[in-house]
Design a protein around this motif. Structure first.
Motif, PDB file in Angstrom:
ATOM      1  N   ALA A  86       0.697  -1.252  -0.100  1.00 49.17           N
ATOM      2  CA  ALA A  86      -0.124   0.018   0.203  1.00 49.17           C
ATOM      3  C   ALA A  86       0.849   1.218  -0.018  1.00 49.17           C
ATOM      4  N   VAL A  87       1.843   1.300  -0.760  1.00 44.41           N
ATOM      5  CA  VAL A  87       2.788   2.565  -0.836  1.00 44.41           C
ATOM      6  C   VAL A  87       2.608   3.023  -2.269  1.00 44.41           C
ATOM      7  N   ALA A  88       1.528   3.579  -2.471  1.00 40.81           N
ATOM      8  CA  ALA A  88       1.295   4.361  -3.724  1.00 40.81           C
ATOM      9  C   ALA A  88       2.285   5.654  -3.766  1.00 40.81           C
ATOM     10  N   ARG A  89       2.550   6.039  -4.944  1.00 33.87           N
ATOM     11  CA  ARG A  89       3.401   6.825  -5.235  1.00 33.87           C
ATOM     12  C   ARG A  89       2.800   8.328  -4.636  1.00 33.87           C
ATOM     13  N   GLU A  90       1.424   8.489  -4.735  1.00 34.89           N
ATOM     14  CA  GLU A  90       0.971   9.641  -4.296  1.00 34.89           C
ATOM     15  C   GLU A  90       0.999   9.923  -2.712  1.00 34.89           C
ATOM     16  N   THR A  91       0.933   8.641  -2.183  1.00 38.37           N
ATOM     17  CA  THR A  91       0.631   8.751  -0.564  1.00 38.37           C
ATOM     18  C   THR A  91       2.076   8.746  -0.002  1.00 38.37           C
ATOM     19  N   ILE A  92       3.280   9.036  -0.575  1.00 39.52           N
ATOM     20  CA  ILE A  92       4.459   9.295   0.082  1.00 39.52           C
ATOM     21  C   ILE A  92       5.254  10.318  -0.482  1.00 39.52           C
ATOM     22  N   ARG A 121      -8.173   4.119   6.861  1.00 46.52           N
ATOM     23  CA  ARG A 121      -9.455   3.673   5.937  1.00 46.52           C
ATOM     24  C   ARG A 121      -9.077   4.164   4.540  1.00 46.52           C
ATOM     25  N   ASP A 122      -8.302   5.201   4.177  1.00 42.31           N
ATOM     26  CA  ASP A 122      -8.215   5.619   2.570  1.00 42.31           C
ATOM     27  C   ASP A 122      -7.006   5.072   2.138  1.00 42.31           C
ATOM     28  N   VAL A 123      -5.972   5.199   2.779  1.00 38.40           N
ATOM     29  CA  VAL A 123      -4.748   4.737   2.251  1.00 38.40           C
ATOM     30  C   VAL A 123      -4.403   3.056   2.401  1.00 38.40           C
ATOM     31  N   LEU A 124      -4.743   2.477   3.474  1.00 33.14           N
ATOM     32  CA  LEU A 124      -4.505   1.094   3.810  1.00 33.14           C
ATOM     33  C   LEU A 124      -5.743   0.463   3.415  1.00 33.14           C
ATOM     34  N   ASP A 158      -9.018   8.599  -4.339  1.00 33.09           N
ATOM     35  CA  ASP A 158      -8.826   7.247  -4.232  1.00 33.09           C
ATOM     36  C   ASP A 158      -7.439   6.709  -4.065  1.00 33.09           C
ATOM     37  N   TRP A 159      -6.716   6.834  -3.041  1.00 31.73           N
ATOM     38  CA  TRP A 159      -5.472   6.520  -2.992  1.00 31.73           C
ATOM     39  C   TRP A 159      -4.894   5.089  -3.243  1.00 31.73           C
ATOM     40  N   GLN A 160      -6.060   4.158  -3.274  1.00 31.63           N
ATOM     41  CA  GLN A 160      -5.695   2.754  -3.371  1.00 31.63           C
ATOM     42  C   GLN A 160      -5.591   2.348  -4.935  1.00 31.63           C
ATOM     43  N   LEU A 161      -5.986   3.367  -5.765  1.00 33.81           N
ATOM     44  CA  LEU A 161      -5.868   2.940  -7.125  1.00 33.81           C
ATOM     45  C   LEU A 161      -4.341   2.580  -7.516  1.00 33.81           C
ATOM     46  N   PRO A 162      -4.104   1.812  -8.539  1.00 37.27           N
ATOM     47  CA  PRO A 162      -2.839   1.557  -9.117  1.00 37.27           C
ATOM     48  C   PRO A 162      -1.846   2.919  -9.375  1.00 37.27           C
TER      49      PRO A 162
END
Length: 344
Positions: free
Chosen positions: A125-131, A153-156, A195-199
């Motif tokens: 769950a390390v999407a580029r946008e969330t780091i 909730r929204d990242v993990l 939607d941070w869980q998208l690829p």
């Protein structure tokens, strides 16, 4: 706290280790989660050093609380719960900075070295946008418990019921906290998706690598016009530890750096290494002052590049610090070859 599905082999093995009280086996099974837990702590705290400390605190707490693991939750879930609460306890003790002060949200900000990210960012769950730094800063606008709700909730992607159990609050409190958090994040990142869980794309593009090389080259040649050409006219700039983000034209930005003494005699002999931090292109800049025997690490500039130009520049004062595994000095007589954007 429960996870759907039968007890997995990992949880069964961990239960056996808990019953045996074997610290070596316990360390082997928990250590595999270190990198993703450290990223989680970093999102909560925005500080690499503190994230390392809280990850270690997580493992210590896990060992002391090992008897509380009954196999009703995944080991990873159990560790995330402990890590989240360790971070909340830490934030309760951290000296608060009044929110009305400029730059309070970046007061503790440090970059995160890409070499310490999990090897499989998507799976953990390390999407580029969330780091990215902009996201990390935006999250710091949230109160600590609301921050935890948003990240879980929204990242993990945890369900509200699991978040409520982890934080010992009601599902209604999770839902209302998430709504407020999303509104704040949308305000801070108006042009980003929620939607941070998208690829997400993880590799730097050729354009990004080229801009970093040109940015370093402009420093090495003291090419102010070339530097101006690389910056957008609505550049968002902050130089930490100074507080406050400013938006200025490319020329005003460079003129301000010159007025501060950069690119002037004594501060005009540069070298640079292309690297990445927070899944972003970055430049480690080295400065040699008159009569100095070598170049010394001066600053790390994390760059957000849009359409071939630098839209955001977050600079970190790196003088006298062993930062991110970068060399602290570069020899004068070395045949110089710039980095290629890989991790330093």
């Amino acid at each position: 706290m429960t996870d759907a599905g039968p007890l997995s082999a990992d949880e069964a093995t961990f239960l056996d280790v808990v019953r045996s009280g074997d610290p070596a086996r316990f360390a082997v099974l928990t250590e595999r989660h270190r990198r993703e837990l450290q990223v989680h702590c970093y999102r909560m705290l925005a500080n690499y050093d503190d994230a390392q400390d809280m990850t270690q605190e997580t493992f210590l707490r896990a060992w002391h609380k090992r008897e509380s693991f009954k196999g009703n939750a995944a080991l990873r879930t159990w560790l995330y719960r402990i890590a989240t609460n360790a971070c909340l306890d830490f934030l309760d003790k951290r000296t608060p900075i009044p929110s009305e002060l400029p730059g309070s949200e970046t007061a503790h900000l440090q970059p995160y070295p890409d070499r310490m990210l999990p090897e499989d960012p998507q799976e953990s769950a390390v999407a580029r946008e969330t780091i990215e730094l902009a996201f990390i800063v935006a999250v710091q606008y949230l109160p600590p418990r609301q921050r935890a709700v948003f990240i879980l909730r929204d990242v993990l992607g945890w369900p509200a019921s699991k978040v409520a159990e982890a934080l010992e609050i009601t599902v209604a409190a999770v839902t209302s906290g998430l709504q407020r958090a999303r509104a704040t994040i949308r305000e801070q990142l108006p042009d980003r998706r929620l939607d941070w869980q998208l690829p997400a794309r993880h590799e730097l593009s050729n354009d990004e690598r080229g801009v970093v090389r040109s940015y370093i080259d402009a420093h090495q040649r003291n090419d102010l016009d070339g530097l101006i050409a690389l910056l957008r006219d609505d550049l968002r700039f902050v130089m930490l530890p100074d507080s406050g983000v400013v938006t200025r034209t490319a020329k005003d930005a460079v003129d301000g750096w010159v007025a501060g003494g950069l690119f002037q005699p004594g501060h005009d002999d540069w070298r640079g290494i292309a690297t990445t931090v927070n899944r972003m292109p970055a430049a480690a800049l080295y400065l040699r002052t008159p009569d100095a025997p070598e170049y010394r690490l001066f600053a790390v500039a994390a760059l957000r590049i849009v359409d071939g130009k630098i839209a955001e520049l977050t600079g970190f004062d790196a003088t006298g610090k062993p930062w991110l595994g970068l060399p602290t000095t570069l020899p004068v007589d070395e045949a110089w070859v710039q980095g290629t954007g890989a991790e330093a």
